[in-house]
Design a protein around this motif. Sequence first.
Motif, PDB file in Angstrom:
ATOM      1  N   PRO A 162       0.810  -1.227   0.000  1.00 50.88           N
ATOM      2  CA  PRO A 162       0.000   0.000   0.000  1.00 50.88           C
ATOM      3  C   PRO A 162       0.843   1.276   0.000  1.00 50.88           C
ATOM      4  CG  PRO A 162      -0.924  -1.603   1.520  1.00 50.88           C
ATOM      5  CD  PRO A 162       0.394  -2.151   1.085  1.00 50.88           C
ATOM      6  N   THR A 163       1.957   1.247   0.729  1.00 54.46           N
ATOM      7  CA  THR A 163       2.847   2.413   0.737  1.00 54.46           C
ATOM      8  C   THR A 163       3.505   2.592  -0.622  1.00 54.46           C
ATOM      9  OG1 THR A 163       3.311   1.964   3.073  1.00 54.46           O
ATOM     10  CG2 THR A 163       4.733   3.551   1.965  1.00 54.46           C
ATOM     11  N   PHE A 164       3.909   1.483  -1.244  1.00 52.56           N
ATOM     12  CA  PHE A 164       4.473   1.566  -2.596  1.00 52.56           C
ATOM     13  C   PHE A 164       3.472   2.213  -3.562  1.00 52.56           C
ATOM     14  CE2 PHE A 164       7.074  -2.522  -1.670  1.00 52.56           C
ATOM     15  CZ  PHE A 164       8.047  -1.776  -1.027  1.00 52.56           C
ATOM     16  N   LEU A 165       2.224   1.794  -3.467  1.00 51.66           N
ATOM     17  CA  LEU A 165       1.194   2.320  -4.370  1.00 51.66           C
ATOM     18  C   LEU A 165       0.919   3.795  -4.111  1.00 51.66           C
ATOM     19  CD1 LEU A 165      -1.320  -0.672  -4.389  1.00 51.66           C
ATOM     20  CD2 LEU A 165       0.415  -0.083  -6.100  1.00 51.66           C
ATOM     21  N   GLN A 166       1.007   4.180  -2.846  1.00 52.33           N
ATOM     22  CA  GLN A 166       0.808   5.593  -2.507  1.00 52.33           C
ATOM     23  C   GLN A 166       1.911   6.446  -3.130  1.00 52.33           C
ATOM     24  OE1 GLN A 166       0.715   6.281   1.700  1.00 52.33           O
ATOM     25  NE2 GLN A 166       0.229   8.455   1.506  1.00 52.33           N
ATOM     26  N   ILE A 167       3.155   5.968  -3.056  1.00 54.21           N
ATOM     27  CA  ILE A 167       4.274   6.694  -3.666  1.00 54.21           C
ATOM     28  C   ILE A 167       4.113   6.723  -5.182  1.00 54.21           C
ATOM     29  CG2 ILE A 167       6.780   6.656  -4.063  1.00 54.21           C
ATOM     30  CD1 ILE A 167       7.068   5.348  -1.281  1.00 54.21           C
ATOM     31  N   THR A 168       3.722   5.592  -5.751  1.00 52.49           N
ATOM     32  CA  THR A 168       3.549   5.500  -7.210  1.00 52.49           C
ATOM     33  C   THR A 168       2.507   6.490  -7.725  1.00 52.49           C
ATOM     34  OG1 THR A 168       4.125   3.147  -7.148  1.00 52.49           O
ATOM     35  CG2 THR A 168       2.950   3.928  -9.088  1.00 52.49           C
ATOM     36  N   SER A 169       1.443   6.654  -6.968  1.00 48.69           N
ATOM     37  CA  SER A 169       0.334   7.508  -7.413  1.00 48.69           C
ATOM     38  C   SER A 169       0.543   8.986  -7.107  1.00 48.69           C
ATOM     39  CB  SER A 169      -0.964   7.046  -6.754  1.00 48.69           C
ATOM     40  OG  SER A 169      -1.228   5.692  -7.060  1.00 48.69           O
ATOM     41  N   ASP A 170       1.573   9.298  -6.346  1.00 51.63           N
ATOM     42  CA  ASP A 170       1.810  10.680  -5.930  1.00 51.63           C
ATOM     43  C   ASP A 170       2.640  11.419  -6.981  1.00 51.63           C
ATOM     44  OD1 ASP A 170       2.335  13.059  -4.699  1.00 51.63           O
ATOM     45  OD2 ASP A 170       3.191  12.203  -2.875  1.00 51.63           O
ATOM     46  N   SER A 171       1.998  12.284  -7.746  1.00 48.41           N
ATOM     47  CA  SER A 171       2.698  12.993  -8.826  1.00 48.41           C
ATOM     48  C   SER A 171       3.689  14.027  -8.316  1.00 48.41           C
ATOM     49  CB  SER A 171       1.678  13.678  -9.744  1.00 48.41           C
ATOM     50  OG  SER A 171       0.909  14.618  -9.004  1.00 48.41           O
ATOM     51  N   THR A 172       3.658  14.337  -7.011  1.00 46.72           N
ATOM     52  CA  THR A 172       4.637  15.288  -6.464  1.00 46.72           C
ATOM     53  C   THR A 172       5.967  14.613  -6.145  1.00 46.72           C
ATOM     54  OG1 THR A 172       3.929  14.946  -4.154  1.00 46.72           O
ATOM     55  CG2 THR A 172       2.765  16.622  -5.445  1.00 46.72           C
ATOM     56  N   GLN A 173       5.981  13.269  -6.127  1.00 54.44           N
ATOM     57  CA  GLN A 173       7.226  12.535  -5.873  1.00 54.44           C
ATOM     58  C   GLN A 173       8.046  12.487  -7.156  1.00 54.44           C
ATOM     59  OE1 GLN A 173       8.154  11.025  -2.960  1.00 54.44           O
ATOM     60  NE2 GLN A 173       6.317  10.442  -1.841  1.00 54.44           N
ATOM     61  N   ASP A 174       9.366  12.413  -7.000  1.00 54.93           N
ATOM     62  CA  ASP A 174      10.181  12.378  -8.210  1.00 54.93           C
ATOM     63  C   ASP A 174      10.146  10.991  -8.861  1.00 54.93           C
ATOM     64  OD1 ASP A 174      12.238  10.675  -7.159  1.00 54.93           O
ATOM     65  OD2 ASP A 174      13.168  12.386  -6.194  1.00 54.93           O
ATOM     66  N   TYR A 175      10.609  10.951 -10.091  1.00 51.59           N
ATOM     67  CA  TYR A 175      10.490   9.745 -10.912  1.00 51.59           C
ATOM     68  C   TYR A 175      11.221   8.552 -10.299  1.00 51.59           C
ATOM     69  CZ  TYR A 175      10.919   6.653 -14.951  1.00 51.59           C
ATOM     70  OH  TYR A 175      10.888   5.568 -15.796  1.00 51.59           O
ATOM     71  N   LEU A 176      12.399   8.793  -9.740  1.00 53.63           N
ATOM     72  CA  LEU A 176      13.205   7.694  -9.201  1.00 53.63           C
ATOM     73  C   LEU A 176      12.457   6.950  -8.102  1.00 53.63           C
ATOM     74  CD1 LEU A 176      16.007   6.324  -9.364  1.00 53.63           C
ATOM     75  CD2 LEU A 176      16.790   7.926  -7.609  1.00 53.63           C
ATOM     76  N   ARG A 177      11.822   7.701  -7.214  1.00 54.17           N
ATOM     77  CA  ARG A 177      11.053   7.066  -6.135  1.00 54.17           C
ATOM     78  C   ARG A 177       9.845   6.308  -6.690  1.00 54.17           C
ATOM     79  NH1 ARG A 177      11.034  10.537  -0.727  1.00 54.17           N
ATOM     80  NH2 ARG A 177      12.927  11.746  -0.972  1.00 54.17           N
ATOM     81  N   ARG A 178       9.130   6.952  -7.607  1.00 54.75           N
ATOM     82  CA  ARG A 178       7.885   6.368  -8.108  1.00 54.75           C
ATOM     83  C   ARG A 178       8.135   5.097  -8.911  1.00 54.75           C
ATOM     84  NH1 ARG A 178       4.593  10.558 -11.267  1.00 54.75           N
ATOM     85  NH2 ARG A 178       2.873   9.140 -10.845  1.00 54.75           N
ATOM     86  N   ILE A 179       9.163   5.096  -9.743  1.00 55.24           N
ATOM     87  CA  ILE A 179       9.423   3.899 -10.552  1.00 55.24           C
ATOM     88  C   ILE A 179       9.908   2.749  -9.677  1.00 55.24           C
ATOM     89  CG2 ILE A 179      11.812   4.467 -11.153  1.00 55.24           C
ATOM     90  CD1 ILE A 179       9.168   2.832 -13.447  1.00 55.24           C
ATOM     91  N   ALA A 180      10.701   3.068  -8.644  1.00 56.62           N
ATOM     92  CA  ALA A 180      11.165   2.015  -7.729  1.00 56.62           C
ATOM     93  C   ALA A 180       9.988   1.434  -6.949  1.00 56.62           C
ATOM     94  CB  ALA A 180      12.210   2.575  -6.766  1.00 56.62           C
ATOM     95  N   ALA A 181       9.093   2.298  -6.504  1.00 55.63           N
ATOM     96  CA  ALA A 181       7.914   1.829  -5.761  1.00 55.63           C
ATOM     97  C   ALA A 181       7.004   0.995  -6.653  1.00 55.63           C
ATOM     98  CB  ALA A 181       7.154   3.024  -5.187  1.00 55.63           C
ATOM     99  N   ALA A 182       6.834   1.434  -7.903  1.00 59.61           N
ATOM    100  CA  ALA A 182       5.982   0.684  -8.830  1.00 59.61           C
ATOM    101  C   ALA A 182       6.560  -0.694  -9.123  1.00 59.61           C
ATOM    102  CB  ALA A 182       5.820   1.474 -10.129  1.00 59.61           C
ATOM    103  N   LYS A 183       7.853  -0.755  -9.346  1.00 59.60           N
ATOM    104  CA  LYS A 183       8.500  -2.044  -9.616  1.00 59.60           C
ATOM    105  C   LYS A 183       8.374  -2.985  -8.423  1.00 59.60           C
ATOM    106  CE  LYS A 183      12.001  -0.516 -12.961  1.00 59.60           C
ATOM    107  NZ  LYS A 183      13.467  -0.297 -13.179  1.00 59.60           N
ATOM    108  N   SER A 184       8.557  -2.426  -7.222  1.00 60.26           N
ATOM    109  CA  SER A 184       8.486  -3.261  -6.022  1.00 60.26           C
ATOM    110  C   SER A 184       7.072  -3.776  -5.788  1.00 60.26           C
ATOM    111  CB  SER A 184       8.967  -2.459  -4.807  1.00 60.26           C
ATOM    112  OG  SER A 184      10.325  -2.089  -4.965  1.00 60.26           O
ATOM    113  N   ALA A 185       6.074  -2.907  -6.002  1.00 62.04           N
ATOM    114  CA  ALA A 185       4.682  -3.342  -5.853  1.00 62.04           C
ATOM    115  C   ALA A 185       4.336  -4.419  -6.871  1.00 62.04           C
ATOM    116  CB  ALA A 185       3.745  -2.141  -6.006  1.00 62.04           C
TER     117      ALA A 185
END
Length: 201
Positions: A162-185
Motif C-alpha cells: 500500500p505504501t508503494f502504491l501511494q508513492i507511485t500515485s503521488d505525482s509530487t514525488q520524483d520519478y526515481l522514487r515512483r518507478i522504484a515503488a511501482a516495480k516493487s509493488a
Amino acid sequence: KTPPNRMDFEPFITDVLIIFTLSDLYVPLSIKVLQEAKDEEILEVAALQLYRFAREKMADTSSAATALHSVFDRNPSRRVRSACALALAAGNATAMAADLTNYSSTAPDSERLVLEPALAAWKYQPASEMWRERLTSSSASSTSVSLACECLAQLGATASVPTFLQITSDSTQDYLRRIAAAKSAARLQPSVISPCRWSSR
C-alpha cells in the motif's frame, strides 16, 4: 616479381585479456594489519583492500570477518568504520547483519548502496523496519527511498505494498522514487499495478 602489399605485413593483434591473480598471502596479511596496526590510514587501506578482494571475487575473505568487526567496533574513525563495514558486507559476513543495519541507518547513500543490498540478500528481516520508516520520511533522499523499496521487495514485504502504491500515485514525488515503488509493488503483487495507476507526469 610483384612486391608484397603493405597489408601483408600488418600484425594480427588479439584483444587483451586481463587476468587478476592474487597470492594466498594477501588476505592473511590484511588480517594481520587489522590486528596489529594503530594508524587509521593503514587500517582503512587494509579494510578497503579486503573489500576489493571480496567485491571482485578475487579471494574468500570470510576469515577476516572477526578482525574487521573488531576494528569496526573499537575504532572511532568514520573512514575506518566505513571501510570495515563495506568489507564485511562484500565478504558475506551475515553474522554482522545487526551491526551493519545499525550503521547503515545513518550512513550516506554511497555506503548504503553496498550495505543494504547485502542485508536484503541475507534476508535479514529486522532491517525491514528501517526501510519501512524511510518510505515515509520527508528527509530521506530519492536514492535511499528507492533502495528501501528494492530491499523490501527482495524480503517479500507484502505489507509495504500500500505504501508503494501511494508513492507511485503521488505525482509530487520524483520519478526515481515512483518507478522504484511501482516495480516493487509489481514484484510483490503483480495484479495491483494497472496502466491507469501509473503516470510519469
